[in-house]
Motif scaffolding. Structure first.
Motif, PDB file in Angstrom:
ATOM      1  N   THR A 218      72.332  26.680   7.786  1.00 31.42           N
ATOM      2  CA  THR A 218      72.335  26.100   8.360  1.00 31.42           C
ATOM      3  C   THR A 218      71.370  25.648   9.522  1.00 31.42           C
ATOM      4  N   LEU A 219      70.553  26.236  10.022  1.00 29.90           N
ATOM      5  CA  LEU A 219      69.260  25.720  10.592  1.00 29.90           C
ATOM      6  C   LEU A 219      67.887  26.346   9.183  1.00 29.90           C
ATOM      7  N   ALA A 220      68.531  26.747   8.281  1.00 31.76           N
ATOM      8  CA  ALA A 220      68.063  27.110   7.288  1.00 31.76           C
ATOM      9  C   ALA A 220      67.513  25.502   6.400  1.00 31.76           C
ATOM     10  N   GLN A 221      69.967  25.001   6.342  1.00 28.08           N
ATOM     11  CA  GLN A 221      69.014  23.795   5.792  1.00 28.08           C
ATOM     12  C   GLN A 221      68.730  22.662   6.269  1.00 28.08           C
ATOM     13  N   ALA A 222      69.308  22.993   7.993  1.00 28.38           N
ATOM     14  CA  ALA A 222      68.307  21.525   8.418  1.00 28.38           C
ATOM     15  C   ALA A 222      66.532  21.585   8.371  1.00 28.38           C
ATOM     16  N   ALA A 223      66.522  22.469   8.375  1.00 29.94           N
ATOM     17  CA  ALA A 223      64.357  23.213   7.913  1.00 29.94           C
ATOM     18  C   ALA A 223      64.522  22.498   6.244  1.00 29.94           C
ATOM     19  N   LEU A 224      64.416  22.969   5.704  1.00 24.28           N
ATOM     20  CA  LEU A 224      64.911  22.327   4.089  1.00 24.28           C
ATOM     21  C   LEU A 224      64.743  20.877   4.069  1.00 24.28           C
ATOM     22  N   GLU A 225      65.904  20.317   4.536  1.00 20.16           N
ATOM     23  CA  GLU A 225      66.768  19.158   4.011  1.00 20.16           C
ATOM     24  C   GLU A 225      65.106  18.240   4.779  1.00 20.16           C
ATOM     25  N   THR A 226      64.745  18.696   6.050  1.00 16.94           N
ATOM     26  CA  THR A 226      63.402  17.235   7.413  1.00 16.94           C
ATOM     27  C   THR A 226      62.655  17.796   7.089  1.00 16.94           C
TER      28      THR A 226
END
Length: 364
Positions: A218-226
């Motif tokens: 969850t955190l890695a996706q949020a970091a990557l996508e934004t």
């Protein structure tokens, strides 16, 4: 059945069987004409009968035997320093009340759980070699304390208030023992630790408990996508598309096969033919519609539901808390993934973020 009786013999007979006593000391069995005779000692017989009667009388008239229960349960957590009453013990540990005599039962704590817990913590924490190890030990001890206190076996069984409190403490430990020790870039540190507009680590931990999506993913996706929070449009932290097309299209990059390129030509702004991982793809700048949310929290919850409710993402949940398997599987269908993103590098980028900032330590 009938009785045969005379001065020297007493017998009971039925059909072909007879059992009898011939005074003074013969016991016999007659079966289908065959006679089996035994010699008995009358004094021994009388003594045996008298002993059995005595034991029966003692059992009937003696006081109930006291029961002793050795408690190895966490008394300290449930009752403070006091020994539980019998009624508390019966209620808390599920003892059948019909099997326990209140007046005749003694509860003996083997050792208070607090002493055991303190010794274990001291032993473990004195042996740690790094701050990462210390975080893992303290996190697990913290989780165990909450599970014992509420007498449950999984964090998703905790009350919401307790789970929020637990997640806050774990987030604090992660900040102190992991992020503070590695000197993360300021924008990365701020992304993970800032409470505005959302406590991301705590929220990811809550989604992990409720919907079983690893917090690291969850955190890695949020970091990557934004871009670590630099590009958040409509509170959308996970690049979730708006299939209704009602939102204003924005520019993004997609990787298409030749067939996909032809199907999506209407939204392509520019394209470039590239080779990625042995495949010829079209790297396209496109204008597409993305979902909008009222708050960042709503975006995190929508992401959990998005993965849980769509059948194509079901294989992800067979991977448990293995973040590497999740990252490998969540990417492009062109490389065996479930198709969350079209980029052939999506999974590798997620793993790179997770490894660099030790986000996998939050997966438990």
């Amino acid at each position: 059945m009938y009785f045969l009786k005379n001065q020297s013999e007493l017998a009971v007979s039925s059909n072909n069987v007879s059992i009898g006593i011939k005074f003074p000391n013969n016991l016999y069995l007659r079966y289908r004409g065959n006679v089996y005779s035994f010699i008995i000692n009358p004094k021994l017989l009388l003594a045996t009968i008298a002993l059995m009667l005595t034991l029966l009388m003692v059992q009937l008239f003696s006081s109930p035997e006291e029961k002793v229960i050795f408690v190895q349960a966490p008394i300290q957590y449930n009752y403070g320093n006091n020994e539980p009453t019998m009624d508390e013990f019966i209620e808390d540990f599920g003892i059948n009340i019909e099997e326990v005599n209140h007046a005749g039962t003694t509860i003996i704590p083997v050792k208070t759980a607090q002493n055991i817990s303190d010794q274990y913590k001291e032993q473990k924490l004195n042996s740690v070699a790094s701050s990462l190890d210390r975080f893992q030990i303290e996190r697990q001890l913290l989780v165990t304390d909450y599970l014992i206190e509420e007498k449950v076996t999984r964090v998703d069984q905790l009350k919401s208030e307790s789970l929020i409190e637990l997640n806050s403490k774990i987030s604090g430990l992660f900040k102190s023992y992991v992020l503070d020790q590695m000197q993360a870039p300021p924008h990365v540190y701020a992304f993970f630790t800032s409470s505005s507009p959302l406590k991301k680590i705590e929220t990811a931990l809550m989604e992990q408990a409720r919907y079983h999506v690893p917090a690291s993913i969850t955190l890695a996706q949020a970091a990557l996508e934004t871009g670590y929070g630099k590009r958040v449009i409509g509170n959308n932290y996970f690049g979730v598309k708006d299939k209704t097309g009602k939102t204003t299209p924005i520019t993004t990059t997609e990787y298409y096969t030749k067939e996909e390129f032809k199907r999506n030509k209407g939204i392509v702004v520019s394209s470039q033919k590239v080779k990625r991982n042995g495949k010829i793809l079209y790297k396209c700048v496109v204008k597409d519609s993305f979902a909008e949310y009222k708050s960042p929290w709503e975006s995190f919850r929508a992401h959990s539901l998005f993965l849980n409710k769509q059948k194509r993402y079901a294989p992800l949940f067979t991977q448990g808390r293995d973040y590497a398997s999740w990252a490998d599987m969540i990417g492009s269908t062109k490389y065996g993934g479930v198709g969350y993103a079209t980029s052939p590098l999506y999974g590798e980028l997620l793993k790179k973020i997770i490894k660099r900032y030790h986000l996998d330590l939050l997966d438990y």
